[in-house]
Every structure is written in structure tokens, then in C-alpha cells.
Design a protein around this motif. Sequence first.
Motif, PDB file in Angstrom:
ATOM      1  N   TYR A   1       0.834  -1.206   0.000  1.00 39.25           N
ATOM      2  CA  TYR A   1       0.000   0.000   0.000  1.00 39.25           C
ATOM      3  C   TYR A   1       0.868   1.255   0.000  1.00 39.25           C
ATOM      4  CZ  TYR A   1      -3.644   3.318   1.143  1.00 39.25           C
ATOM      5  OH  TYR A   1      -4.512   4.386   1.092  1.00 39.25           O
TER       6      TYR A   1
ATOM      7  N   PHE B   1     -13.782   1.104   8.994  1.00 40.77           N
ATOM      8  CA  PHE B   1     -14.422   1.065  10.311  1.00 40.77           C
ATOM      9  C   PHE B   1     -15.661   0.176  10.262  1.00 40.77           C
ATOM     10  CE2 PHE B   1     -11.712   4.690  10.515  1.00 40.77           C
ATOM     11  CZ  PHE B   1     -11.303   4.732  11.838  1.00 40.77           C
TER      12      PHE B   1
ATOM     13  N   PRO C   1       0.407   5.161   5.879  1.00 43.07           N
ATOM     14  CA  PRO C   1       1.833   5.447   5.693  1.00 43.07           C
ATOM     15  C   PRO C   1       2.132   6.913   5.385  1.00 43.07           C
ATOM     16  CG  PRO C   1       0.935   4.371   3.753  1.00 43.07           C
ATOM     17  CD  PRO C   1      -0.190   4.458   4.739  1.00 43.07           C
TER      18      PRO C   1
END
Length: 221
Positions: free
Chosen positions: A19, A126, A54
Motif C-alpha cells: 500500500y 471502520f 503510511p
Amino acid sequence: MERVTEPELMVDDDQAIAYSEADFTESHQGAVTRFGAAFPEFAGGRMLDLACGPADVTVRFARAYPDTHIVGLEGSPAMLALGVQRVAREGCAGQISLQHRLLPDPELATLGAFDAVVSTAALHHFHDPAVLWDAIRIAASPGACIFVQDLMRPESAAIAQALVDQHARGEPDVLRRDFFHSLCAAFTTDEVRAQLAAAGLDALDVQPITDRHLVIQGRAG
Ligand SMILES: C[S@@+](CC[C@H](N)C(=O)[O-])C[C@H]1O[C@@H](n2cnc3c(N)ncnc32)[C@H](O)[C@@H]1O
């Protein structure tokens, strides 16, 4: 298609590295550009980036707003480590501080109030989306700029796969797999509007912006 959740945190090293190394310039820089168009008067202050991963988007915001100090919160140690590396590599350590925090975080209010609260590509992670909206409500100062960009769930798994083939052709398998799962875990604009109404944030505007993204933006009450 019904929503199919994926694991909340991106904890695998392989997954986090794939990612972090992917080229998301279009959507990540696009988020900064859209924020600027939505809030042309925002010149600086305290910004919170929820589930910053990140920190590629965080660094892009830091570059666009040099008078802003950004706090990035992330629940995955693997992602956080990559974010810390990126912030140092990009020379942004004086402007960005990243913290390991899992939402919901009962200590969130101790960070103080923020002039802007942003979150990208995270809402769909979520399992209970109210956790993200509550965090935004707690952290945003009155009148703060709120900007959330996320994926949008397509009508069928076949369309999700077609979007993966169209937009992630040639990417590593782990990234293509995560993208498909993320599209299936994402929300529709109607679902997001219902979430905002339940959270008392219905003054925020919800709009689809591409074939696979939506944006929620507006001022905190
Ligand atoms: C797809 S990444 C997006 C990262 C970054 N915002 C970006 O746009 O590149 C979603 C991130 O949300 C984090 N996350 C998911 N649930 C979380 C939670 N409950 N608390 C903190 N971070 C969470 C994941 O670990 C992951 O790093």
C-alpha cells in the motif's frame, strides 16, 4: 450489493508495504486539491489526519500548507512505522507528528481542538463508521474544516472487479485483492448521509467525485 466488511487495521507487513509503495498520486494529491477548493481561506493551523496509514496524504498536506502542524493517528504498527519513515525521508518531521492510536480512543480530546480534520481512504475500514464521525466531532474546533475522502461501494461485485481491473491493472496481487475488498466494504452516499444525520454532522455535504470515490466536506458546527 450488501456491504462486506474487511479487517479494520492493515497490520500485515506485506500489505502495508504494498500500500505504501503504490502510486496513489491521483487520489492523494486530488484530496489536497479538493480540500483547497473547499476551504480556500484555510491558510494554516492545527490539522488532524485520522487513520493516516503510511502518511503519503499527510506529507502532501504538509507541503501544501507549510504553516500547518499535522497530527496523524494510526492504529496499525506496520503502517505507522512506514509513515514515520516517510515523514523523516521527506524532511517533514518538524511539521508532522504521528501517533499510534486505535479509534475509538477515550483520550482523543487530550490532543486539543483542531482547525482542520481530514481522513482519506479510511471510513470503509471502520466496522462501525460512527467511530470515525465521533472522532471528527470530538477533535474539530467550532468552524473547523472537515474533509473525508473515501471509496464508494459499487452496485455489484462484478462492477467492483471491473473497477479493480480498470484502475489497478498491473498492480501487485495483494493490492488488487485489498482494493476489491475495500470497494465491497465501502459505503454508498445515502448510507453516509444517514451516518452523518445520526452523528449530528448532517451539515456536511456528501458527493460522489469519481466512479469509485466520494467526498464528505464542510464546517464543524
Ligand atoms: C487504506 S488505509 C488509508 C491510509 C491513509 N489515510 C491514506 O489515505 O493513504 C486505512 C488505514 O486506516 C487504519 N485504521 C483502520 N481502522 C482504524 C482504527 N480503528 N483506528 C486507527 N486506524 C485505523 C488502517 O490500519 C489503515 O492504515
